[in-house]
Design an enzyme around this catalytic site. Sequence first.
Site, mmCIF file in Angstrom:
data_model
loop_
_atom_site.group_PDB
_atom_site.id
_atom_site.type_symbol
_atom_site.label_atom_id
_atom_site.label_comp_id
_atom_site.label_asym_id
_atom_site.label_seq_id
_atom_site.Cartn_x
_atom_site.Cartn_y
_atom_site.Cartn_z
ATOM 1 N N SER A 95 0.770 -1.201 0.173
ATOM 2 C CA SER A 95 -0.056 -0.088 0.011
ATOM 3 C C SER A 95 0.815 1.307 0.294
ATOM 4 O O SER A 95 1.836 1.277 -0.891
ATOM 5 C CB SER A 95 -0.973 -0.183 1.384
ATOM 6 N N ASP A 193 -9.192 -4.151 -6.180
ATOM 7 C CA ASP A 193 -8.695 -2.697 -5.367
ATOM 8 C C ASP A 193 -8.977 -1.887 -6.226
ATOM 9 O O ASP A 193 -8.863 -1.660 -7.380
ATOM 10 C CB ASP A 193 -7.458 -3.190 -5.452
ATOM 11 N N HIS A 223 -7.738 -4.798 -1.690
ATOM 12 C CA HIS A 223 -6.764 -4.141 -0.897
ATOM 13 C C HIS A 223 -6.537 -4.657 0.309
ATOM 14 O O HIS A 223 -7.382 -5.105 0.958
ATOM 15 C CB HIS A 223 -7.018 -2.646 -1.090
#
Length: 228
Positions: A95, A193, A223
């Site tokens: 991330s 995502d 995600h």
Amino acid sequence: VRATVYRPAVDGTPPVHVNFHGGGYVVALTEIDDPLCRFLAAEAGVVVVNVDYAVAPQHPFPAPPRQAYEIVRWVAGHGAEHGWDGARLTVGGQSAGGGLAAAVARQALEEGGPSIALQVLHYPPLDLATNARDKHSAAAKPVLRPWMADVFDTSYVPDPASRTDRLVSPAHPSDTADLKGIAPAVVITAELDLLKAEGARYADRLRAAGALVEYRDVPGVDHGDDAS
């Protein structure tokens, strides 16, 4: 900067991997990557340096990517003192950590080092210039919601005009620099995502520059999934 170092049970002087955690550039989630760092050290036989980097809003852009780059420079230059081989160096993150790893690789390209053998970008945010409401997820209720991006992006880069900076949004069309010579990369996205498209676009940029080792889109996950 505080960091946790994970050492593999190997002989000799192992390579070193610098890990940057996720958290939208605003949450200090260093310990959440403890299982990943232990796994990498044990399975890959590398020293892992898990970094507790500065986060927004106390430390907005450009502080985190500049600090991350200086940390990697230090790791590369001080291996002999600490038992790792700084000449065999990789960087990565999940991330926001993946976004920082990409920014480190970009700065290393522009500033002539250190040499990075691989950058591993795991579901990274690479286009903060595009409004999250203009991004699309295949999930009915995606993990990342536009309101989250409002909080994260405004905290990290308060000035909207700065969100096209190459250290923030290398997947935005405004960044047209030649990336030839940038560190080889593995890019991993998650099919559901909200950030998948920008990860795929950046993989295409890296491929055009001859720097993409592998692009993997993990099917059926959103995600934050770490099954890949």
